[in-house]
Design an enzyme around this catalytic site. Structure first.
Site, PDB file in Angstrom:
ATOM      1  CB  CYS A   1      33.471  39.121  33.610  1.00 20.48           C
ATOM      2  SG  CYS A   1      33.324  38.950  35.379  1.00 20.48           S
ATOM      3  CG  ASP A   2      36.069  41.086  31.153  1.00 23.69           C
ATOM      4  OD1 ASP A   2      34.887  41.243  30.807  1.00 23.69           O
ATOM      5  OD2 ASP A   2      36.619  41.763  32.037  1.00 23.69           O
TER       6      ASP A   2
ATOM      7  CB  CYS B   1      36.167  39.504  36.254  1.00 22.74           C
ATOM      8  SG  CYS B   1      34.916  38.210  36.311  1.00 22.74           S
TER       9      CYS B   1
END
Ligand code: NAP
Length: 304
Positions: free
Chosen positions: A136-137, A133
């Site tokens: 997300c990261d 992701c």
């Protein structure tokens, strides 16, 4: 006695949320059953540029707008990871924690889950440099080097997102052509931080307490190279989240739900919608269309 819904929609991505909106507007008693944040794959997408009305919208924002609409119409939002679906005049859905939910109609809109590389180091370094992701990261990789595996729309779009933070990004593809749309390919080629490595496959992810490299193999010569990298983002496609219906005979050999153009499966009262269906174009706009069709037919089925 357990509550019985008219419709339970499994999954709250664009297909599921649209199904809930249409079913509520048709006057049905509707719940969505989801084990994650609403939005599905959409919520993990940075920018969406092909959903009409928005020239460019953040995936989380579009997810929230759709969710807000389901809530304004009064669709229930239930938490649950579905492990079984039992057919009958009234369908029974069982979740991992043993809860049972009953409904006259079930709309399966569970989407897909990312495919794993299945190479040494992948599991060990997941969340320690291996991420599925970018949204997300990505920020953890500011001024670092990352490797994206895959040449589809997801790989290239997420590469463009990551390129905002990183110092250097390699896109590794196993053929010498991409699968992604031309427009996104062009943007990737023009990005000075991105280097394309063609005709290579990942062999092993290296590291100590976190990722520090990846071994790639040339598919023609079998020659191996080690790239130093801080992060690996595999984007090599996806498989449907449909294991809970594997014994119902409504899926193809890859687990995708077989539906007709009314989104009906071979079982009366069970519909499929969105990316988990057998279909050629997996897009937010086609998922919402499936959801609307499934809900409309659910209404006719229930009202006889
Ligand atoms: P995809 O289109 O199936 O692309 C998967 C990529 O991974 C391909 O380049 C494939 O290579 C490669 N690959 C597969 N297995 C591999 C392996 N074991 N090792 C190395 N490479 C491997 O998957 P996706 O990008 O996740 O997209 C899924 C669907 O969602 C598609 O229909 C896509 O169009 C859609 N989508 C659309 C958008 C958009 O329109 N904005 C955004 C995201 C996703 P080969 O080409 O050689 O098979």
């Amino acid at each position: 006695m357990d509550k019985r819904y008219d419709v339970i929609v499994i999954g709250a991505g664009p297909a599921g949320m649209t199904a809930a909106i249409y079913a509520k507007r048709a006057g049905l008693d509707v719940a969505m059953l989801e084990y994650n944040a609403p939005g599905g794959k959409m919520v993990k997408t940075f920018e969406i540029e092909n959903y009409p009305s928005f020239i460019n919208i953040n995936g989380a924002d579009l997810s929230y707008k759709m969710f807000e609409q389901t809530q304004a119409l009064g669709a229930e939002y239930l938490y649950g990871d579905v492990v079984d679906l039992i057919d009958g005049d009234i369908k029974t859905i069982i979740t991992e924690d043993g809860s049972e939910y009953k409904a006259s109609v079930v709309i399966i809109a569970t989407g897909t889950k990312e495919r794993l590389l299945n190479i040494p180091g992948e599991e060990k370094f997941t969340s320690k440099g291996v991420s599925y992701c970018a949204v997300c990261d990505g920020a953890f990789f500011k001024d670092k080097t990352v490797v994206v595996i895959g040449g589809g729309n997801s790989a290239l779009e997420e590469s463009l997102y990551l390129a905002q933070f990183v110092k250097k990004l390699y896109v590794v593809i196993r053929r010498d052509v991409f699968r992604a749309d031309e427009l996104v390919q062009e943007k990737v080629m023009e990005n000075p931080k991105i280097e394309i490595i063609k005709k290579h496959i990942p062999i092993e992810i290296l590291g100590d307490d976190k990722v520090n490299g990846i071994i790639l193999e040339n598919v023609d010569t079998k020659e191996r190279v080690t790239l130093e990298t801080d992060g690996i983002f595999p984007y090599i496609g996806a498989d449907p989240n449909t294991s809970f219906v594997k014994d119902l005979g409504i899926t193809d050999e890859n687990g995708y739900i077989l539906v007709n153009e009314e989104m009906e499966t071979a079982i009366k009262g069970i519909y499929g919608a969105g990316d988990c269906n057998v279909k050629t174009l997996r897009q937010i706009v086609t998922a919402t269309s499936d959801g609307a069709i499934a809900a409309q037919n659910a209404f006719h089925y229930i009202k006889g």
